[in-house]
Design a protein around this motif. Sequence first.
Motif, PDB file in Angstrom:
ATOM      1  N   THR A 155      36.028 -35.995  16.073  1.00  0.00           N
ATOM      2  CA  THR A 155      36.567 -37.303  15.725  1.00  0.00           C
ATOM      3  C   THR A 155      36.590 -37.453  14.213  1.00  0.00           C
ATOM      4  O   THR A 155      35.693 -36.973  13.523  1.00  0.00           O
ATOM      5  CB  THR A 155      35.746 -38.437  16.378  1.00  0.00           C
ATOM      6  OG1 THR A 155      36.341 -39.686  16.067  1.00  0.00           O
ATOM      7  CG2 THR A 155      34.313 -38.439  15.920  1.00  0.00           C
TER       8      THR A 155
ATOM      9  N   SER B 177      32.019 -42.570  16.953  1.00  0.00           N
ATOM     10  CA  SER B 177      31.231 -42.102  18.096  1.00  0.00           C
ATOM     11  C   SER B 177      32.065 -41.091  18.863  1.00  0.00           C
ATOM     12  O   SER B 177      33.290 -41.053  18.729  1.00  0.00           O
ATOM     13  CB  SER B 177      30.820 -43.271  18.988  1.00  0.00           C
ATOM     14  OG  SER B 177      31.966 -43.923  19.490  1.00  0.00           O
ATOM     15  N   TRP B 178      31.397 -40.277  19.688  1.00  0.00           N
ATOM     16  CA  TRP B 178      32.097 -39.219  20.405  1.00  0.00           C
ATOM     17  C   TRP B 178      31.323 -38.804  21.638  1.00  0.00           C
ATOM     18  O   TRP B 178      30.141 -39.103  21.783  1.00  0.00           O
ATOM     19  CB  TRP B 178      32.299 -38.012  19.487  1.00  0.00           C
ATOM     20  CG  TRP B 178      31.008 -37.470  18.947  1.00  0.00           C
ATOM     21  CD1 TRP B 178      30.155 -36.594  19.552  1.00  0.00           C
ATOM     22  CD2 TRP B 178      30.388 -37.796  17.700  1.00  0.00           C
ATOM     23  NE1 TRP B 178      29.062 -36.344  18.774  1.00  0.00           N
ATOM     24  CE2 TRP B 178      29.178 -37.077  17.617  1.00  0.00           C
ATOM     25  CE3 TRP B 178      30.754 -38.619  16.635  1.00  0.00           C
ATOM     26  CZ2 TRP B 178      28.341 -37.158  16.525  1.00  0.00           C
ATOM     27  CZ3 TRP B 178      29.899 -38.703  15.551  1.00  0.00           C
ATOM     28  CH2 TRP B 178      28.716 -37.976  15.496  1.00  0.00           C
ATOM     29  N   SER B 179      31.990 -38.071  22.500  1.00  0.00           N
ATOM     30  CA  SER B 179      31.372 -37.413  23.656  1.00  0.00           C
ATOM     31  C   SER B 179      31.155 -35.952  23.297  1.00  0.00           C
ATOM     32  O   SER B 179      31.823 -35.416  22.401  1.00  0.00           O
ATOM     33  CB  SER B 179      32.272 -37.519  24.882  1.00  0.00           C
ATOM     34  OG  SER B 179      32.440 -38.869  25.256  1.00  0.00           O
ATOM     35  N   ALA B 180      30.250 -35.292  23.993  1.00  0.00           N
ATOM     36  CA  ALA B 180      29.965 -33.882  23.729  1.00  0.00           C
ATOM     37  C   ALA B 180      31.249 -33.066  23.745  1.00  0.00           C
ATOM     38  O   ALA B 180      32.094 -33.241  24.613  1.00  0.00           O
ATOM     39  CB  ALA B 180      28.990 -33.339  24.765  1.00  0.00           C
TER      40      ALA B 180
ATOM     41  N   THR C  81      30.425 -30.912  18.239  1.00  0.00           N
ATOM     42  CA  THR C  81      29.403 -31.824  18.752  1.00  0.00           C
ATOM     43  C   THR C  81      28.794 -31.285  20.043  1.00  0.00           C
ATOM     44  O   THR C  81      29.494 -30.724  20.873  1.00  0.00           O
ATOM     45  CB  THR C  81      30.009 -33.209  18.998  1.00  0.00           C
ATOM     46  OG1 THR C  81      31.069 -33.107  19.951  1.00  0.00           O
ATOM     47  CG2 THR C  81      30.580 -33.795  17.704  1.00  0.00           C
TER      48      THR C  81
ATOM     49  N   THR D  90      25.894 -31.928  15.208  1.00  0.00           N
ATOM     50  CA  THR D  90      27.303 -31.981  14.834  1.00  0.00           C
ATOM     51  C   THR D  90      27.489 -31.433  13.431  1.00  0.00           C
ATOM     52  O   THR D  90      26.608 -31.568  12.582  1.00  0.00           O
ATOM     53  CB  THR D  90      27.861 -33.426  14.907  1.00  0.00           C
ATOM     54  OG1 THR D  90      29.255 -33.398  14.605  1.00  0.00           O
ATOM     55  CG2 THR D  90      27.156 -34.361  13.944  1.00  0.00           C
TER      56      THR D  90
ATOM     57  N   GLU E  41      33.737 -33.204  21.691  1.00  0.00           N
ATOM     58  CA  GLU E  41      34.853 -33.840  20.995  1.00  0.00           C
ATOM     59  C   GLU E  41      34.709 -33.727  19.484  1.00  0.00           C
ATOM     60  O   GLU E  41      33.605 -33.607  18.961  1.00  0.00           O
ATOM     61  CB  GLU E  41      34.925 -35.336  21.333  1.00  0.00           C
ATOM     62  CG  GLU E  41      35.393 -35.647  22.707  1.00  0.00           C
ATOM     63  CD  GLU E  41      35.514 -37.149  22.934  1.00  0.00           C
ATOM     64  OE1 GLU E  41      36.266 -37.509  23.840  1.00  0.00           O
ATOM     65  OE2 GLU E  41      34.866 -37.952  22.237  1.00  0.00           O
TER      66      GLU E  41
ATOM     67  N   SER F 286      26.914 -36.573  23.343  1.00  0.00           N
ATOM     68  CA  SER F 286      27.489 -37.865  22.999  1.00  0.00           C
ATOM     69  C   SER F 286      26.606 -38.492  21.928  1.00  0.00           C
ATOM     70  O   SER F 286      25.377 -38.506  22.052  1.00  0.00           O
ATOM     71  CB  SER F 286      27.547 -38.774  24.225  1.00  0.00           C
ATOM     72  OG  SER F 286      28.435 -38.239  25.175  1.00  0.00           O
ATOM     73  N   SER F 287      27.231 -38.996  20.873  1.00  0.00           N
ATOM     74  CA  SER F 287      26.456 -39.502  19.755  1.00  0.00           C
ATOM     75  C   SER F 287      27.305 -40.420  18.903  1.00  0.00           C
ATOM     76  O   SER F 287      28.430 -40.763  19.264  1.00  0.00           O
ATOM     77  CB  SER F 287      25.913 -38.348  18.910  1.00  0.00           C
ATOM     78  OG  SER F 287      25.014 -38.821  17.917  1.00  0.00           O
ATOM     79  N   TYR F 288      26.748 -40.790  17.744  1.00  0.00           N
ATOM     80  CA  TYR F 288      27.477 -41.595  16.774  1.00  0.00           C
ATOM     81  C   TYR F 288      27.001 -41.257  15.369  1.00  0.00           C
ATOM     82  O   TYR F 288      25.928 -40.680  15.178  1.00  0.00           O
ATOM     83  CB  TYR F 288      27.323 -43.087  17.053  1.00  0.00           C
ATOM     84  CG  TYR F 288      25.912 -43.598  17.105  1.00  0.00           C
ATOM     85  CD1 TYR F 288      25.234 -43.968  15.942  1.00  0.00           C
ATOM     86  CD2 TYR F 288      25.243 -43.726  18.313  1.00  0.00           C
ATOM     87  CE1 TYR F 288      23.936 -44.443  15.981  1.00  0.00           C
ATOM     88  CE2 TYR F 288      23.949 -44.209  18.367  1.00  0.00           C
ATOM     89  CZ  TYR F 288      23.303 -44.570  17.203  1.00  0.00           C
ATOM     90  OH  TYR F 288      22.015 -45.041  17.249  1.00  0.00           O
TER      91      TYR F 288
END
Length: 108
Positions: free
Chosen positions: A70, A63-66, A41, A93, A68, A44-46
Amino acid sequence: LANCEGKTLSAKSTLDVQATGLAGLPADATGVIVNITATDTTASSYLIAWPTGATMPTTAISSWSAGESTATGVVLPIGTSGEVSLYNHAGSTDVVVDVTGWLVPASG
């Protein structure tokens, strides 16, 4: 699932993924049980997932932070075309979709 190999979802992009008829999923499957992983990623996104052809929901499945990765287990209805859709909101991503099972209409 098909159409995923080597695909990266960019910002505000959608990927339609063929589910039925592949990897042992029967053509009459109405739902798929999957583990969806977002990795590599860049922001930050979803991620939103839904049956292709239906209106995209407003609820994210993960959802995640840059930077990461998941993973989320989810049961998704399959669209009438036999596909599910995935949407990434920001950055880019890679998405991995692992099928763990499926649902078919009841018999009898």
